[in-house]
Design a protein around this motif. Sequence first.
Motif, PDB file in Angstrom:
ATOM      1  N   LEU A 121     -21.091  21.579  -6.464  1.00 50.98           N
ATOM      2  CA  LEU A 121     -20.899  20.126  -6.486  1.00 50.98           C
ATOM      3  C   LEU A 121     -19.523  19.763  -7.044  1.00 50.98           C
ATOM      4  O   LEU A 121     -18.832  18.894  -6.501  1.00 50.98           O
ATOM      5  N   MET A 122     -19.098  20.441  -8.120  1.00 52.41           N
ATOM      6  CA  MET A 122     -17.777  20.176  -8.693  1.00 52.41           C
ATOM      7  C   MET A 122     -16.670  20.526  -7.696  1.00 52.41           C
ATOM      8  O   MET A 122     -15.685  19.795  -7.574  1.00 52.41           O
ATOM      9  N   ILE A 123     -16.822  21.617  -6.983  1.00 52.50           N
ATOM     10  CA  ILE A 123     -15.819  22.021  -5.994  1.00 52.50           C
ATOM     11  C   ILE A 123     -15.737  20.999  -4.872  1.00 52.50           C
ATOM     12  O   ILE A 123     -14.640  20.620  -4.442  1.00 52.50           O
ATOM     13  N   VAL A 124     -16.880  20.537  -4.395  1.00 53.97           N
ATOM     14  CA  VAL A 124     -16.903  19.546  -3.309  1.00 53.97           C
ATOM     15  C   VAL A 124     -16.238  18.248  -3.756  1.00 53.97           C
ATOM     16  O   VAL A 124     -15.433  17.667  -3.021  1.00 53.97           O
ATOM     17  N   ILE A 125     -16.547  17.780  -4.961  1.00 53.00           N
ATOM     18  CA  ILE A 125     -15.955  16.536  -5.460  1.00 53.00           C
ATOM     19  C   ILE A 125     -14.446  16.693  -5.626  1.00 53.00           C
ATOM     20  O   ILE A 125     -13.664  15.820  -5.250  1.00 53.00           O
ATOM     21  N   ARG A 126     -13.994  17.831  -6.172  1.00 52.54           N
ATOM     22  CA  ARG A 126     -12.566  18.058  -6.367  1.00 52.54           C
ATOM     23  C   ARG A 126     -11.828  18.092  -5.020  1.00 52.54           C
ATOM     24  O   ARG A 126     -10.758  17.524  -4.876  1.00 52.54           O
ATOM     25  N   LYS A 127     -12.421  18.757  -4.023  1.00 53.11           N
ATOM     26  CA  LYS A 127     -11.808  18.812  -2.688  1.00 53.11           C
ATOM     27  C   LYS A 127     -11.722  17.413  -2.077  1.00 53.11           C
ATOM     28  O   LYS A 127     -10.743  17.071  -1.425  1.00 53.11           O
ATOM     29  N   ALA A 128     -12.739  16.596  -2.282  1.00 49.84           N
ATOM     30  CA  ALA A 128     -12.747  15.240  -1.725  1.00 49.84           C
ATOM     31  C   ALA A 128     -11.656  14.393  -2.360  1.00 49.84           C
ATOM     32  O   ALA A 128     -10.952  13.647  -1.673  1.00 49.84           O
ATOM     33  N   VAL A 129     -11.493  14.494  -3.671  1.00 53.17           N
ATOM     34  CA  VAL A 129     -10.463  13.713  -4.359  1.00 53.17           C
ATOM     35  C   VAL A 129      -9.075  14.194  -3.943  1.00 53.17           C
ATOM     36  O   VAL A 129      -8.181  13.392  -3.655  1.00 53.17           O
ATOM     37  N   ASP A 130      -8.870  15.493  -3.893  1.00 55.66           N
ATOM     38  CA  ASP A 130      -7.574  16.032  -3.487  1.00 55.66           C
ATOM     39  C   ASP A 130      -7.272  15.701  -2.030  1.00 55.66           C
ATOM     40  O   ASP A 130      -6.133  15.440  -1.668  1.00 55.66           O
ATOM     41  N   GLY A 131      -8.280  15.710  -1.194  1.00 52.95           N
ATOM     42  CA  GLY A 131      -8.102  15.409   0.216  1.00 52.95           C
ATOM     43  C   GLY A 131      -7.735  13.966   0.468  1.00 52.95           C
ATOM     44  O   GLY A 131      -7.046  13.651   1.444  1.00 52.95           O
ATOM     45  N   SER A 132      -8.174  13.071  -0.382  1.00 52.59           N
ATOM     46  CA  SER A 132      -7.873  11.651  -0.179  1.00 52.59           C
ATOM     47  C   SER A 132      -6.496  11.285  -0.712  1.00 52.59           C
ATOM     48  O   SER A 132      -6.029  10.174  -0.520  1.00 52.59           O
ATOM     49  N   ARG A 133      -5.861  12.197  -1.401  1.00 53.27           N
ATOM     50  CA  ARG A 133      -4.525  11.998  -1.964  1.00 53.27           C
ATOM     51  C   ARG A 133      -4.473  10.800  -2.913  1.00 53.27           C
ATOM     52  O   ARG A 133      -3.459  10.121  -3.047  1.00 53.27           O
ATOM     53  N   THR A 134      -5.591  10.531  -3.546  1.00 47.49           N
ATOM     54  CA  THR A 134      -5.674   9.408  -4.476  1.00 47.49           C
ATOM     55  C   THR A 134      -4.724   9.592  -5.649  1.00 47.49           C
ATOM     56  O   THR A 134      -4.068   8.637  -6.081  1.00 47.49           O
ATOM     57  N   SER A 135      -4.650  10.794  -6.166  1.00 42.13           N
ATOM     58  CA  SER A 135      -3.785  11.021  -7.325  1.00 42.13           C
ATOM     59  C   SER A 135      -2.316  10.824  -6.955  1.00 42.13           C
ATOM     60  O   SER A 135      -1.539  10.299  -7.764  1.00 42.13           O
ATOM     61  N   ASP A 136      -1.920  11.214  -5.744  1.00 45.41           N
ATOM     62  CA  ASP A 136      -0.536  10.988  -5.306  1.00 45.41           C
ATOM     63  C   ASP A 136      -0.241   9.489  -5.194  1.00 45.41           C
ATOM     64  O   ASP A 136       0.813   9.020  -5.624  1.00 45.41           O
ATOM     65  N   LYS A 137      -1.180   8.759  -4.631  1.00 46.02           N
ATOM     66  CA  LYS A 137      -1.006   7.311  -4.493  1.00 46.02           C
ATOM     67  C   LYS A 137      -0.945   6.642  -5.862  1.00 46.02           C
ATOM     68  O   LYS A 137      -0.175   5.703  -6.064  1.00 46.02           O
ATOM     69  N   LEU A 138      -1.756   7.124  -6.797  1.00 41.82           N
ATOM     70  CA  LEU A 138      -1.761   6.559  -8.140  1.00 41.82           C
ATOM     71  C   LEU A 138      -0.433   6.818  -8.846  1.00 41.82           C
ATOM     72  O   LEU A 138       0.090   5.937  -9.521  1.00 41.82           O
ATOM     73  N   ASP A 139       0.130   8.013  -8.663  1.00 41.91           N
ATOM     74  CA  ASP A 139       1.441   8.327  -9.251  1.00 41.91           C
ATOM     75  C   ASP A 139       2.520   7.398  -8.703  1.00 41.91           C
ATOM     76  O   ASP A 139       3.366   6.913  -9.453  1.00 41.91           O
ATOM     77  N   ILE A 140       2.490   7.149  -7.412  1.00 38.08           N
ATOM     78  CA  ILE A 140       3.470   6.242  -6.797  1.00 38.08           C
ATOM     79  C   ILE A 140       3.297   4.827  -7.340  1.00 38.08           C
ATOM     80  O   ILE A 140       4.273   4.150  -7.668  1.00 38.08           O
ATOM     81  N   LEU A 141       2.060   4.386  -7.478  1.00 34.92           N
ATOM     82  CA  LEU A 141       1.784   3.043  -8.001  1.00 34.92           C
ATOM     83  C   LEU A 141       2.247   2.905  -9.445  1.00 34.92           C
ATOM     84  O   LEU A 141       2.850   1.886  -9.818  1.00 34.92           O
ATOM     85  N   ILE A 142       2.020   3.922 -10.253  1.00 36.05           N
ATOM     86  CA  ILE A 142       2.456   3.881 -11.652  1.00 36.05           C
ATOM     87  C   ILE A 142       3.978   3.794 -11.726  1.00 36.05           C
ATOM     88  O   ILE A 142       4.526   3.033 -12.534  1.00 36.05           O
TER      89      ILE A 142
END
Length: 57
Positions: free
Chosen positions: A15-36
């Motif tokens: 479950l942790m692996i699936v959630i991590r892959k989903a978050v990384d796949g959506s590039r949310t962290s990259d978008k958040l870095d750009i927004l910051i």
Amino acid sequence: MLIALVLWVIGMVVLMIVIRKAVDGSRTSDKLDILIEEIRMLRKEIRESKHIIDKRL
């Protein structure tokens, strides 16, 4: 009992692996870095031009 515990641990890891892959796949962290970075630039720009805003008021 031991088998159930082992299966539960394996399930949690999967479950942790699936959630991590989903978050990384959506590039949310990259978008958040750009927004910051955008917010930091805007704050800096506002601080530098604060005297202009004060004169208008």
